[in-house]
Design a protein around this motif. Structure first.
Motif, mmCIF file in Angstrom:
data_model
loop_
_atom_site.group_PDB
_atom_site.id
_atom_site.type_symbol
_atom_site.label_atom_id
_atom_site.label_comp_id
_atom_site.label_asym_id
_atom_site.label_seq_id
_atom_site.Cartn_x
_atom_site.Cartn_y
_atom_site.Cartn_z
ATOM 1 N N SER A 67 70.308 9.960 15.022
ATOM 2 C CA SER A 67 70.152 8.095 15.721
ATOM 3 C C SER A 67 70.036 7.075 15.057
ATOM 4 N N GLY B 190 67.995 3.777 16.070
ATOM 5 C CA GLY B 190 65.766 4.405 15.703
ATOM 6 C C GLY B 190 66.077 3.920 14.584
ATOM 7 N N GLY C 131 66.111 0.853 12.393
ATOM 8 C CA GLY C 131 64.657 -0.481 13.321
ATOM 9 C C GLY C 131 63.713 0.728 12.210
ATOM 10 N N VAL C 132 63.746 1.831 12.382
ATOM 11 C CA VAL C 132 62.699 2.004 11.356
ATOM 12 C C VAL C 132 61.959 1.765 10.063
ATOM 13 N N GLY D 133 61.877 -1.635 10.221
ATOM 14 C CA GLY D 133 60.147 -1.873 10.376
ATOM 15 C C GLY D 133 59.303 -1.255 9.322
ATOM 16 N N ALA D 134 59.484 0.051 8.613
ATOM 17 C CA ALA D 134 58.364 -0.120 7.351
ATOM 18 C C ALA D 134 58.859 -0.651 5.888
ATOM 19 N N ASP E 150 72.480 -3.566 15.752
ATOM 20 C CA ASP E 150 71.692 -4.086 16.465
ATOM 21 C C ASP E 150 70.167 -4.764 15.859
ATOM 22 N N GLN E 151 70.096 -3.028 15.196
ATOM 23 C CA GLN E 151 69.009 -3.289 14.377
ATOM 24 C C GLN E 151 69.605 -4.262 13.198
ATOM 25 N N HIS F 13 67.803 -8.241 14.508
ATOM 26 C CA HIS F 13 66.844 -7.984 14.169
ATOM 27 C C HIS F 13 66.560 -8.194 12.438
ATOM 28 N N ALA G 207 63.944 -3.987 23.572
ATOM 29 C CA ALA G 207 63.787 -2.309 22.695
ATOM 30 C C ALA G 207 63.894 -2.332 21.489
ATOM 31 N N GLY G 208 64.163 -4.181 21.388
ATOM 32 C CA GLY G 208 64.436 -4.023 19.885
ATOM 33 C C GLY G 208 63.515 -3.829 18.997
ATOM 34 N N THR G 209 62.027 -4.478 19.503
ATOM 35 C CA THR G 209 60.715 -3.992 18.764
ATOM 36 C C THR G 209 60.258 -3.061 18.251
ATOM 37 N N PRO H 186 61.463 0.479 17.650
ATOM 38 C CA PRO H 186 61.859 0.999 16.886
ATOM 39 C C PRO H 186 60.793 0.500 15.156
ATOM 40 N N LEU H 187 61.701 -0.908 15.206
ATOM 41 C CA LEU H 187 60.328 -1.472 13.936
ATOM 42 C C LEU H 187 58.595 -0.904 14.373
ATOM 43 N N VAL I 105 58.575 1.551 15.293
ATOM 44 C CA VAL I 105 58.134 3.093 14.695
ATOM 45 C C VAL I 105 57.876 3.587 12.914
ATOM 46 N N GLY I 106 58.815 2.328 12.748
ATOM 47 C CA GLY I 106 59.226 1.449 10.929
ATOM 48 C C GLY I 106 57.901 2.189 10.660
ATOM 49 N N VAL J 121 67.929 2.791 21.965
ATOM 50 C CA VAL J 121 66.555 3.445 20.830
ATOM 51 C C VAL J 121 65.299 3.190 21.346
ATOM 52 N N GLU K 275 65.336 7.473 21.413
ATOM 53 C CA GLU K 275 65.454 7.659 20.190
ATOM 54 C C GLU K 275 63.794 7.409 18.965
ATOM 55 N N SER K 276 63.348 6.536 19.747
ATOM 56 C CA SER K 276 61.757 5.556 19.375
ATOM 57 C C SER K 276 61.146 6.992 19.271
ATOM 58 N N PHE L 54 61.983 10.531 17.598
ATOM 59 C CA PHE L 54 61.774 9.946 15.936
ATOM 60 C C PHE L 54 59.770 9.893 15.460
ATOM 61 N N LEU M 69 58.503 13.643 16.288
ATOM 62 C CA LEU M 69 58.624 14.393 15.853
ATOM 63 C C LEU M 69 58.388 14.336 14.950
#
Lengths: 322, 334
Positions: free
Chosen positions: A58, A61, A64-65, A68-69, A91-92, A96, B128-130, B132-133, B135-136, B163, B166-167, B170, B173
């Motif tokens: 992914s 995704g 982005g994760v 974000g972390a 995109d991320q 971002h 939807a851009g934020t 996954p952020l 989630v992170g 995404v 995907e988010s 994850f 999961l």
């Protein structure tokens, strides 16, 4: 000094970075696989089971994760085992991670290392071969580094993780078995600094990553013909060490730019423009670019042989200028 | 529409919380009504503005369950999330005016608001851009062994993006402390949700990822509050994410101050239906009936909020613009 391979240098850097700072973690496809990322992550999961995170496919995704972390105070190292897959993550990365510091007036930052691996040759064709450094270099807010030696691989990986910005760290599997001097302790190589690999007076060859090795081979061949080439390893594409490059061009008056990406809109185009903008009067000849032809990578090894430039291509390019 | 109870059960929500949520919703509403007025004619506000009017109960009910150190990630329609999470109103107004004192120093505009100290790390104009952020951030909280949670607000349009899925996957999961709050306002810019999604039951997407998903009346702040309270508690306790689909409606057009009835995208009857289900009026009715609020008391709240807005406007107008010499500042963190 101790000699290890490029891939061992990366593995050691990862281990030492994870050891040194609990904020650091490694995330991406294949990081627990013995082969997916070329043995560069061997042993890390066993040692840091909570901070080595293998992921589903992914790309956007997971990028982005990781971003974000980073926003929440961690220092992720995100691996994309082939640069081709990074288009999914654009995109991320571009909208971002790259914009976040500027878009909120400098309040937030994204200390994220995005490790993209070039993994080409072997008839892997168009979607398993790409070298996308020019794409990332174009985007404001991303730094881009391409180490060519084991020493720089370790030092630039550490510098990327220490940086407060998203840094795209690009390596090339063709470098993984190269050996070189690497200190045992952790150190960093400054981002934004190139290095002269070979001093010379006739022609400057500015190269990136694996092509630095080819440039050195070309220089070794040319010296036998009495042609003295200066080889510059750019190391960092953004920020670029303009001063190092300009000083060399002022000395030689001749420039060949060698990069393993496509020619149009590529690193060679950018370097050429930068040199022409300020050093035009020192140039004795037009600048020559050695790059990939503007075509997708072929599968057939017969075609691969003509697709990828080598030391002979660089030798011919240098000779054009004399 | 959703399974809306005829008399919302507010019995187990503390009176102080009801009062505080009422005040928040009035602040959101009155602020944006003022912005809508300011946008008419030759406006000094130049950036694109996406108004949240009509959707106030969602941000309010969710954020009333959050601590200052919880993170809220937002969208292009971000004023409501920003104010409900505690963002400073003056800094918001100044940002709309592109001023150096704005919450993003005049670099973001209406779509990009942040207030890190209040747990607002930013909003994105990419649909939807934020997600996954968020989630992170939730992954980071877990790794840091904190009990903070992250909330991703997004619209129904985000359910068309890869995404998003995907988010969800994850987050489920890894059992991360993140709450996905879908504000289904029935339109993805100009397109009705039914023309975008093969199955418009967005909350059902959760099932495919083994997480709780519910659809609620997003105009009933009590229902939003109670649903979010449970989701936040579960997430904080390490029991993983949830998806809450809040059915709501934006009164104004996708962007700008107008109702867009002349554009043929919706009927007056549809708008009137939703105007009649105003989230603020519903709560006020309850508060007045129960004697928690009086008419004069309500008036005082509105007057006080309007004064706060006046002050924010003066602040914004009197604030300096960013200096031209600062154009290239903060491309990189030095």
């Amino acid at each position: 000094m101790r000699q290890i391979t490029y891939v061992q240098a990366i593995n050691e850097a990862l281990r030492q970075l994870l050891e040194r700072d609990r904020r650091v973690f490694l995330i991406g496809q294949g990081v627990t696989s013995p082969w997916y990322v070329g043995a560069s992550t061997v042993g890390l999961f066993e040692r840091f089971p909570k901070r080595v995170i293998d992921t589903p496919v992914s790309e956007n995704g997971v990028t982005g994760v990781a971003a974000g972390a980073a926003l929440a105070g961690l220092r992720p190292i995100l691996v994309h085992p082939r640069m081709d897959f990074m288009y999914y993550a654009m995109d991320q990365l571009a909208n971002h991670a790259a914009n976040w510091h500027y878009m909120f007036g400098g309040q937030m930052n994204v200390p994220l290392t995005i490790w993209g691996i070039i993994n080409r040759g072997g008839e892997q064709a168009a979607q398993h071969s790409q070298a996308l450094q020019a794409v990332f270099t174009h985007i404001p807010g991303l730094k881009v580094v391409m180490p060519s030696t084991p020493y720089d691989a370790k030092g630039l990986l550490a510098a990327s993780v220490e940086d407060g910005n998203p840094v795209v760290f690009i390596d090339d599997r063709w470098l993984y078995n190269e050996t070189g001097d690497v200190p045992e302790e952790l150190y960093s190589v400054p981002i934004g600094k190139g290095v002269v690999r070979r001093e010379g007076k006739d022609v400057t060859v500015a190269a990136t990553s694996f092509m630095v090795l080819k440039a050195m081979e070309a220089a070794a061949a040319l010296v036998k013909e009495g042609i003295d080439v200066e080889v510059i390893d750019l190391r960092s594409l953004k920020p670029l060490d303009g001063e190092l490059l300009f000083a060399s061009v002022r000395k030689t008056g001749r420039l060949v730019v060698v990069d393993g990406g496509w020619k149009t809109g590529g690193i060679g185009a950018e370097i050429s423009a930068r040199v022409v903008e300020t050093e035009f009067k020192y140039l004795k000849k037009p600048i020559v670019r050695v790059a990939l032809p503007d075509a997708p990578a072929p599968a057939s090894s017969v075609l691969e042989k003509v697709y990828y430039p080598d030391a002979n291509t660089i030798v011919s390019a240098v000779k054009q200028l004399l | 529409m959703s399974k809306k109870p005829s008399t919302p059960d507010k019995a187990d929500i503390p009176v102080a919380t009801l009062r505080s949520m009422h005040l928040t919703m009035v602040r959101l509403r009155r602020f944006e009504e003022r912005v809508a007025e300011l946008l008419c004619g030759e406006s000094e506000i130049k950036c694109p503005v996406h108004l949240y009017i009509g959707q106030e109960a969602v941000a309010t009910g969710v954020c009333a369950n959050l601590r200052q150190d919880d993170y809220v990630f937002s969208t292009h329609r971000s004023h409501g999330h920003y104010l409900a999470k505690g963002g400073d109103m003056k800094a918001l107004m100044a940002e709309l005016y592109g001023k150096a004192t704005g919450c993003s120093r005049g670099r973001g505009g209406s779509m990009h608001l942040a207030s890190p100290e209040m747990g607002l790390p930013g909003s994105s104009a990419i649909v939807a851009g934020t997600i996954p952020l968020a989630v992170g951030a939730a992954l980071a909280f877990t790794m840091q062994e904190k009990d903070t949670v992250a909330v991703a607000f997004f619209g129904d349009g985000a359910a068309n993006e890869g995404v998003f899925y995907e988010s969800l996957n994850f987050a489920s999961l890894k059992k991360l402390p993140v709450i996905f709050v879908c504000e289904n306002n029935l339109f993805s810019t100009h397109m009705p949700v039914a023309e975008c999604l093969a199955d418009t039951n967005i909350y059902k997407k959760a099932e495919a990822f083994c997480m709780p998903g519910v659809r609620i009346d997003g105009n009933d702040v009590s229902e939003v509050f109670k649903t979010a309270r449970q989701a936040v508690a579960e997430a904080r306790a390490g029991r993983g994410p949830a998806l809450i689909e809040c059915m709501t409606y934006r009164w104004r057009g996708h962007v700008g101050p107008n109702y867009d009835l002349d554009k043929g995208l919706r009927t007056k009857a549809e708008l009137d239906h939703w105007l009649a289900h105003c989230p603020i009026r519903q709560l006020e009715q309850f508060l007045l009936e129960r004697g928690i609020m009086t008419e004069p008391g309500k008036r005082r709240i509105y007057e006080s909020v309007d004064r706060e807005i006046d002050e924010s406007l003066v602040f914004a107008k009197e604030s300096p613009c960013p200096d031209e010499s600062e154009l290239l500042d903060n491309v990189f963190k030095v």
